[in-house]
Design an enzyme around this catalytic site. Sequence first.
Site, PDB file in Angstrom:
ATOM      1  N   ARG A 292       0.852  -1.203   0.000  1.00  0.00           N
ATOM      2  CA  ARG A 292       0.000   0.000   0.000  1.00  0.00           C
ATOM      3  C   ARG A 292       0.880   1.242   0.000  1.00  0.00           C
ATOM      4  O   ARG A 292       2.088   1.147   0.212  1.00  0.00           O
ATOM      5  CB  ARG A 292      -0.857  -0.008   1.278  1.00  0.00           C
ATOM      6  CG  ARG A 292       0.009   0.155   2.529  1.00  0.00           C
ATOM      7  CD  ARG A 292      -0.769   0.137   3.812  1.00  0.00           C
ATOM      8  NE  ARG A 292       0.095   0.480   4.948  1.00  0.00           N
ATOM      9  CZ  ARG A 292       0.812  -0.383   5.638  1.00  0.00           C
ATOM     10  NH1 ARG A 292       0.796  -1.676   5.326  1.00  0.00           N
ATOM     11  NH2 ARG A 292       1.592   0.004   6.641  1.00  0.00           N
ATOM     12  N   VAL A 295       1.834   5.866   5.369  1.00  0.00           N
ATOM     13  CA  VAL A 295       1.664   7.184   6.011  1.00  0.00           C
ATOM     14  C   VAL A 295       2.863   8.064   5.710  1.00  0.00           C
ATOM     15  O   VAL A 295       2.732   9.240   5.380  1.00  0.00           O
ATOM     16  CB  VAL A 295       1.510   7.014   7.542  1.00  0.00           C
ATOM     17  CG1 VAL A 295       1.579   8.363   8.248  1.00  0.00           C
ATOM     18  CG2 VAL A 295       0.214   6.285   7.883  1.00  0.00           C
TER      19      VAL A 295
END
Length: 455
Positions: A292, A295
Amino acid sequence: MYKRILIANRGEIALRIIRACRELGVETVAVYSEADRGAAYLRLADEAYCIGPPAPKDSYLNIPRIIAAAEVGNVQAIHPGYGFLAENPHFVDVCQSCKIDFIGPPLEAMTLLGDKNQARQLARRIGVPVVPGSPGLLRTEEEALEVAHQIGFPVLIKAAAGGGGRGMRVAANDLALKNEFQQAQAEAKAAFGDGSVYLEKYLEGPRHIEVQILADQHGNVLHLYERDCTVQRRHQKLIELTPAPHISEELRQAICQDAVRLAQEAGYINAGTMEFLVDRHGNYYFIEANTRIQVEHPITEMITGVDLVKWQIRIASGERLPWRQEQIHPQGASIECRINAENPQRNFQPSPGKIEEFIVPGGLGVRFDSHAHAGYVVPPFYDSMIGKLIVHQPSREEALACMRRALDELHITGVPTTVELYRQVFRDGEFLHGKIDTSYLDRFLQQRQAPAAVG
Ligand code: MV4
């Protein structure tokens, strides 16, 4: 390029994706739970649909509701952000069935790398160093004891379906391993629906170094250098830096090139991260992959000039990466501090509530990614992060000084935050010297009176 994309997420990453879409000329469909109704960032989306009550299972984790919004919104692709459904192979499968592009890796690569044991096997197969441990999954405590006697205590029991520290248990001797083994299997079964576990030698005091990967649908795989994420608290990253301090150029190249080989072997496409541990002797070991956007992606963007979220969207729409590896030249140093609505004086307990004052820093080399603002009510239902303070300067020393200055300007009241903790960390000699390991923050907190939580 897509005409319209649905963002299946909330908060700062939803805003980050909306910004990328707007710069690409792509329309956006946002989704929100009742807890996020009226959030300022939703006004930047072309359309926004309420998908349910606050609980994630009834909103941001609810696949039928997200797909319904995608159908109503008539989107060609969905960006999952991080967390929620970002690493859920079933969601990828549903998107494919509905002829909606998933902006992320193929189902097969996500499944393969999402299984920490399979990822470890793949690394071993291509000669990427892994921590000494079990050759595969362990079925019985006798098998675990046999491996532990080969590699030596302490050992770490890891859940194949875990990751990010979830489902990890340390055992220092035979008795502990017998006690922990069954509990680890039961915990993994309960938490992940899969009780498979494997064993690794527990590395004392490692550094946590991860490599950003970007791969297109045409076989091009690049690394965008490393990030040092060693400053963590209970597996929650708090401060990330690039370049990683005190690693040699050859170690950096070896880790980055192995990350590329792992991605190539896994058939990886889009943005992903390969995580490594570096021990006190400078040995590195692959531990797990994240399929993914993360952050901490902004610090990589700052040193490379590559907009990772825009390139995720371009790659998913079929575009080729325009660079060869030798054309990626990192410039300077970048640092990120995660600003969490948590109370360091109360063991970092999440502290939702209404933000009163919200004064953010600026100036050359300062970036503040946040969906929050004065008057914003931090909901109690989701992650406590309300923003990310990022700095970028020509050198590590200048980046440290810039972060100190920016943290001194940052002023958030109404909810306790981690800002004051960072002000102290960025004045701590051991941190500034940079030769720290994963035990640093716990030691720092024990040595100091828990910092005030008011910004
Ligand atoms: C380890 C380790 C030491 N030895 N594996 C933590 C989460 C996930 N990314 C993998 N992690 C670790 N795996 C072995 N064999 C140390 C970590 C680790 C860590 C462990 C405890 C507390 C904080 C940590 C921070 C980063 C990495």
